[in-house]
Design a protein around this motif. Sequence first.
Motif, PDB file in Angstrom:
ATOM      1  N   GLN A  41       0.856  -1.183   0.000  1.00  0.00           N
ATOM      2  CA  GLN A  41       0.000   0.000   0.000  1.00  0.00           C
ATOM      3  C   GLN A  41       0.888   1.227   0.000  1.00  0.00           C
ATOM      4  OE1 GLN A  41      -3.491   0.235   2.680  1.00  0.00           O
ATOM      5  NE2 GLN A  41      -2.526   2.055   3.517  1.00  0.00           N
ATOM      6  N   MET A  42       0.514   2.220  -0.804  1.00  0.00           N
ATOM      7  CA  MET A  42       1.271   3.468  -0.852  1.00  0.00           C
ATOM      8  C   MET A  42       0.303   4.618  -1.047  1.00  0.00           C
ATOM      9  SD  MET A  42       4.478   2.408  -3.325  1.00  0.00           S
ATOM     10  CE  MET A  42       5.537   3.796  -2.871  1.00  0.00           C
ATOM     11  N   THR A  43       0.724   5.793  -0.624  1.00  0.00           N
ATOM     12  CA  THR A  43      -0.051   6.984  -0.931  1.00  0.00           C
ATOM     13  C   THR A  43       0.347   7.464  -2.315  1.00  0.00           C
ATOM     14  OG1 THR A  43       1.557   8.562  -0.064  1.00  0.00           O
ATOM     15  CG2 THR A  43      -0.075   7.676   1.508  1.00  0.00           C
ATOM     16  N   GLN A  44      -0.463   8.315  -2.884  1.00  0.00           N
ATOM     17  CA  GLN A  44      -0.150   8.881  -4.184  1.00  0.00           C
ATOM     18  C   GLN A  44       1.154   9.690  -4.093  1.00  0.00           C
ATOM     19  OE1 GLN A  44      -3.722  10.066  -6.077  1.00  0.00           O
ATOM     20  NE2 GLN A  44      -2.688  11.060  -7.786  1.00  0.00           N
ATOM     21  N   SER A  45       1.355  10.385  -2.994  1.00  0.00           N
ATOM     22  CA  SER A  45       2.588  11.156  -2.784  1.00  0.00           C
ATOM     23  C   SER A  45       3.809  10.246  -2.722  1.00  0.00           C
ATOM     24  CB  SER A  45       2.507  11.978  -1.503  1.00  0.00           C
ATOM     25  OG  SER A  45       1.488  12.932  -1.599  1.00  0.00           O
ATOM     26  N   GLU A  46       3.675   9.115  -2.051  1.00  0.00           N
ATOM     27  CA  GLU A  46       4.792   8.167  -1.971  1.00  0.00           C
ATOM     28  C   GLU A  46       5.120   7.601  -3.350  1.00  0.00           C
ATOM     29  OE1 GLU A  46       4.121   6.467   2.564  1.00  0.00           O
ATOM     30  OE2 GLU A  46       3.036   5.530   0.891  1.00  0.00           O
ATOM     31  N   LEU A  47       4.104   7.263  -4.115  1.00  0.00           N
ATOM     32  CA  LEU A  47       4.330   6.773  -5.480  1.00  0.00           C
ATOM     33  C   LEU A  47       5.010   7.833  -6.333  1.00  0.00           C
ATOM     34  CD1 LEU A  47       1.083   4.805  -6.389  1.00  0.00           C
ATOM     35  CD2 LEU A  47       3.424   3.941  -6.546  1.00  0.00           C
ATOM     36  N   LYS A  48       4.546   9.052  -6.224  1.00  0.00           N
ATOM     37  CA  LYS A  48       5.124  10.169  -6.979  1.00  0.00           C
ATOM     38  C   LYS A  48       6.612  10.304  -6.688  1.00  0.00           C
ATOM     39  CE  LYS A  48       4.529  15.191  -7.458  1.00  0.00           C
ATOM     40  NZ  LYS A  48       5.825  15.605  -6.947  1.00  0.00           N
TER      41      LYS A  48
ATOM     42  N   TYR B 213      -7.389  -2.869 -11.616  1.00  0.00           N
ATOM     43  CA  TYR B 213      -6.136  -3.396 -11.085  1.00  0.00           C
ATOM     44  C   TYR B 213      -5.703  -2.726  -9.782  1.00  0.00           C
ATOM     45  CZ  TYR B 213      -5.722  -5.459 -15.743  1.00  0.00           C
ATOM     46  OH  TYR B 213      -5.943  -6.154 -16.910  1.00  0.00           O
ATOM     47  N   VAL B 214      -6.159  -1.513  -9.544  1.00  0.00           N
ATOM     48  CA  VAL B 214      -5.830  -0.829  -8.291  1.00  0.00           C
ATOM     49  C   VAL B 214      -7.101  -0.233  -7.702  1.00  0.00           C
ATOM     50  CG1 VAL B 214      -3.473  -0.254  -9.046  1.00  0.00           C
ATOM     51  CG2 VAL B 214      -5.279   1.462  -9.252  1.00  0.00           C
ATOM     52  N   HIS B 215      -7.020  -0.013  -6.404  1.00  0.00           N
ATOM     53  CA  HIS B 215      -8.117   0.643  -5.682  1.00  0.00           C
ATOM     54  C   HIS B 215      -7.515   1.806  -4.905  1.00  0.00           C
ATOM     55  CE1 HIS B 215     -11.753   1.291  -3.417  1.00  0.00           C
ATOM     56  NE2 HIS B 215     -11.081   1.138  -2.277  1.00  0.00           N
ATOM     57  N   LYS B 216      -8.136   2.962  -5.041  1.00  0.00           N
ATOM     58  CA  LYS B 216      -7.683   4.167  -4.348  1.00  0.00           C
ATOM     59  C   LYS B 216      -8.760   4.541  -3.335  1.00  0.00           C
ATOM     60  CE  LYS B 216      -7.301   7.715  -7.062  1.00  0.00           C
ATOM     61  NZ  LYS B 216      -6.907   8.830  -7.927  1.00  0.00           N
ATOM     62  N   PHE B 217      -8.322   4.834  -2.106  1.00  0.00           N
ATOM     63  CA  PHE B 217      -9.280   5.224  -1.075  1.00  0.00           C
ATOM     64  C   PHE B 217      -8.653   6.271  -0.166  1.00  0.00           C
ATOM     65  CE2 PHE B 217      -6.928   1.526   0.250  1.00  0.00           C
ATOM     66  CZ  PHE B 217      -6.577   1.780   1.562  1.00  0.00           C
ATOM     67  N   SER B 218      -9.482   7.086   0.434  1.00  0.00           N
ATOM     68  CA  SER B 218      -9.008   8.148   1.319  1.00  0.00           C
ATOM     69  C   SER B 218      -8.395   7.563   2.577  1.00  0.00           C
ATOM     70  CB  SER B 218     -10.147   9.081   1.717  1.00  0.00           C
ATOM     71  OG  SER B 218     -10.609   9.777   0.601  1.00  0.00           O
ATOM     72  N   SER B 219      -7.325   8.215   3.036  1.00  0.00           N
ATOM     73  CA  SER B 219      -6.698   7.792   4.283  1.00  0.00           C
ATOM     74  C   SER B 219      -7.597   8.190   5.451  1.00  0.00           C
ATOM     75  CB  SER B 219      -5.320   8.425   4.425  1.00  0.00           C
ATOM     76  OG  SER B 219      -5.454   9.824   4.547  1.00  0.00           O
TER      77      SER B 219
ATOM     78  N   LYS C 234      -8.089  11.799   5.693  1.00  0.00           N
ATOM     79  CA  LYS C 234      -8.738  12.326   4.482  1.00  0.00           C
ATOM     80  C   LYS C 234      -7.846  13.270   3.651  1.00  0.00           C
ATOM     81  CE  LYS C 234     -12.809  10.570   5.593  1.00  0.00           C
ATOM     82  NZ  LYS C 234     -12.987   9.204   5.331  1.00  0.00           N
ATOM     83  N   ARG C 235      -6.569  13.427   4.034  1.00  0.00           N
ATOM     84  CA  ARG C 235      -5.711  14.342   3.285  1.00  0.00           C
ATOM     85  C   ARG C 235      -4.945  13.663   2.159  1.00  0.00           C
ATOM     86  NH1 ARG C 235      -2.216  17.130   7.740  1.00  0.00           N
ATOM     87  NH2 ARG C 235      -2.499  15.121   8.697  1.00  0.00           N
ATOM     88  N   THR C 236      -4.849  12.352   2.194  1.00  0.00           N
ATOM     89  CA  THR C 236      -4.133  11.621   1.155  1.00  0.00           C
ATOM     90  C   THR C 236      -4.963  10.436   0.680  1.00  0.00           C
ATOM     91  OG1 THR C 236      -3.017  10.221   2.778  1.00  0.00           O
ATOM     92  CG2 THR C 236      -1.851  12.213   2.090  1.00  0.00           C
ATOM     93  N   ASN C 237      -4.580   9.925  -0.472  1.00  0.00           N
ATOM     94  CA  ASN C 237      -5.208   8.714  -0.992  1.00  0.00           C
ATOM     95  C   ASN C 237      -4.247   7.547  -0.825  1.00  0.00           C
ATOM     96  OD1 ASN C 237      -7.661   9.781  -1.995  1.00  0.00           O
ATOM     97  ND2 ASN C 237      -6.569  10.639  -3.732  1.00  0.00           N
ATOM     98  N   ASN C 238      -4.759   6.447  -0.310  1.00  0.00           N
ATOM     99  CA  ASN C 238      -3.997   5.206  -0.251  1.00  0.00           C
ATOM    100  C   ASN C 238      -4.351   4.384  -1.479  1.00  0.00           C
ATOM    101  OD1 ASN C 238      -2.750   5.699   2.262  1.00  0.00           O
ATOM    102  ND2 ASN C 238      -4.619   5.092   3.311  1.00  0.00           N
ATOM    103  N   ILE C 239      -3.355   3.695  -2.022  1.00  0.00           N
ATOM    104  CA  ILE C 239      -3.565   2.906  -3.221  1.00  0.00           C
ATOM    105  C   ILE C 239      -3.066   1.493  -2.965  1.00  0.00           C
ATOM    106  CG2 ILE C 239      -3.046   2.730  -5.690  1.00  0.00           C
ATOM    107  CD1 ILE C 239      -2.306   5.948  -4.938  1.00  0.00           C
ATOM    108  N   VAL C 240      -3.853   0.522  -3.391  1.00  0.00           N
ATOM    109  CA  VAL C 240      -3.506  -0.890  -3.244  1.00  0.00           C
ATOM    110  C   VAL C 240      -3.834  -1.611  -4.540  1.00  0.00           C
ATOM    111  CG1 VAL C 240      -3.888  -0.978  -0.740  1.00  0.00           C
ATOM    112  CG2 VAL C 240      -5.770  -1.499  -2.298  1.00  0.00           C
ATOM    113  N   LEU C 241      -3.170  -2.748  -4.737  1.00  0.00           N
ATOM    114  CA  LEU C 241      -3.556  -3.628  -5.832  1.00  0.00           C
ATOM    115  C   LEU C 241      -4.848  -4.338  -5.449  1.00  0.00           C
ATOM    116  CD1 LEU C 241      -0.235  -5.439  -6.886  1.00  0.00           C
ATOM    117  CD2 LEU C 241      -1.525  -3.747  -8.201  1.00  0.00           C
ATOM    118  N   THR C 242      -5.734  -4.476  -6.395  1.00  0.00           N
ATOM    119  CA  THR C 242      -6.956  -5.243  -6.169  1.00  0.00           C
ATOM    120  C   THR C 242      -6.632  -6.727  -6.322  1.00  0.00           C
ATOM    121  OG1 THR C 242      -7.535  -5.206  -8.502  1.00  0.00           O
ATOM    122  CG2 THR C 242      -8.401  -3.387  -7.120  1.00  0.00           C
ATOM    123  N   SER C 243      -7.586  -7.572  -6.022  1.00  0.00           N
ATOM    124  CA  SER C 243      -7.384  -9.009  -6.212  1.00  0.00           C
ATOM    125  C   SER C 243      -7.129  -9.301  -7.694  1.00  0.00           C
ATOM    126  CB  SER C 243      -8.571  -9.814  -5.678  1.00  0.00           C
ATOM    127  OG  SER C 243      -9.770  -9.387  -6.275  1.00  0.00           O
TER     128      SER C 243
END
Length: 141
Positions: free
Chosen positions: A45-52, A74-80, A83-92
Amino acid sequence: MESLVFHHIQQLSRDVNQYLNEALKDENISMSHWSVIFQLHINEQMTQSELKAQLNIEAPPLSRTLTRLEELGYVHKFSSIDKRTNNIVLTSKGKANYTRWQRAIQQAEDCLIEEFGSDRKQELDQLTLLLSSIIRKQGGK
């Protein structure tokens, strides 16, 4: 005499991306997609900022890549929580396809290494890692 080493490295990067995009053409993803998928696979899991920061990519192209990966499922993005960042994970679905995509990349690399030679590959690995390390150290100044 002027040095063209960095010009050649930049061109090599473009050539490698094009070569690997060709290897992925039947997989419904590109190298820009793969770079995000690979980071999420490693980090879970990473935030959009971490990926950037990790991918050294500007926000607009990363947002487009993430949107496309979400559309493909392939990915799911959800609010942390805050609520200031988005967390991103791979979906199944992303996890299920990861091995196939990794295999396509590995086959393409193996094909190049066969032509290049395994001894030279080890030398290239070492020189590439050394140059990256020097660049990161210089960038930190």
